[in-house]
Enzyme design. Structure first.
Site, short mmCIF file in Angstrom:
data_model
loop_
_atom_site.label_atom_id
_atom_site.label_comp_id
_atom_site.label_asym_id
_atom_site.label_seq_id
_atom_site.Cartn_x
_atom_site.Cartn_y
_atom_site.Cartn_z
N CYS A 54 -0.76 3.81 -6.44
CA CYS A 54 -1.63 3.07 -5.53
C CYS A 54 -1.76 1.66 -6.08
CB CYS A 54 -3.00 3.75 -5.44
SG CYS A 54 -4.23 2.81 -4.50
N CYS B 238 0.87 -1.18 0.00
CA CYS B 238 0.00 0.00 0.00
C CYS B 238 0.91 1.22 0.00
CB CYS B 238 -0.88 -0.02 1.26
SG CYS B 238 -1.86 1.47 1.52
#
Length: 259
Positions: A183, A73
């Site tokens: 992302c 992440c």
């Protein structure tokens, strides 16, 4: 320790794009994946909230004997990995937007980056990008609304397409030749991105680089699994299992776990 699993966590299902790269490069490594979808997206949370969620995920993976943890992440990496590395006695692999190769290879000297607010406003991101911003125009775009749509199984929906048209327009107008995906959810936008971007724009995500770094650290720490038996992969989510199950092509079971 070599047969102990690699732990992977993300603010939801996006990190499965990183898992797939790790699985391809390290076919004998066992893994445990945590999809913290109940708290997605991380990108709009405060740095303190992101750190606390990252600690929660880390401690769960350590309790399951993970030998190395991949923070799959971008937002958690840029806001929490320094603290995680000083707090726990396992190696951590982080994920940052691949701004370096994009900047060094850009011919038009214009690069786009699509990422969450949590990543784009983090200190670590600014430390990295400031080095390359001198010679290249970097167009940053916060991808508000993208992660919730992907988490809802709408990665290629008309709603997503309309959102991306707005986000990509300033980049196309600036004549970018690289788009950096900041992302781990965003690789699932690839069909729409290829449709909407000019053909000369190259799209970079960090999944393959993370897999290579994971292998390198396992080798350095003598943690590489030397067994050649079929690997086991466990997936846990604290939300509905159907979407992540679909992204995994029904290949692996996914269990609900409250965490």
């Amino acid at each position: 320790m070599s047969t102990q699993p690699i732990g992977i966590f993300d603010s939801g299902i996006g990190g499965t794009s990183v898992f797939k790269e790790i699985e391809a490069l390290l076919p004998f490594e066992n893994t445990i994946y945590l999809a913290d979808s109940a708290n997605a997206p991380y990108g709009n949370k405060s740095a303190e909230e992101i750190l606390n969620l990252s600690i929660k995920n880390t401690e769960l993976l350590i309790s399951r004997n993970c030998k190395l943890i991949v923070v799959a992440c971008n937002t958690a990496t840029t806001n929490a990995i320094k603290t995680l590395r000083t707090s726990y006695n396992v190696p951590f692999i982080g994920i940052e937007p691949a701004i370096k190769p994009a900047s060094l290879n850009s011919k038009t000297k214009a690069v786009g980056i699509l990422a969450t607010k949590g990543t784009l406003t983090s200190q670590l991101f600014h430390e990295t990008t400031n080095v390359y911003k001198k010679d290249v125009h970097v167009i940053e775009q916060i991808g508000d609304g993208i992660v919730p749509l992907i988490e809802a199984g709408k990665a290629t929906s008309s709603e997503m397409k309309d959102l991306l048209k707005v986000y990509l327009k300033p980049m196309i107008d600036a004549n970018i030749d690289y788009l950096v995906l900041g992302c781990t959810h965003y690789p699932y936008l690839m069909p729409l991105l290829l449709e909407l971007l000019p053909h000369n724009v190259k799209i970079i995500d960090s999944g393959e680089a993370v897999a290579r770094q994971t292998k390198a650290v396992l080798e350095q720490q003598h943690l590489l699994n030397t067994h050649t038996t079929k690997a086991t992969h466990q997936f846990y989510t604290n939300a509905t299992v159907e979407i992540i199950q679909t992204l995994l092509n029904e290949k692996y079971p996914v269990d609900y776990l409250k965490f």
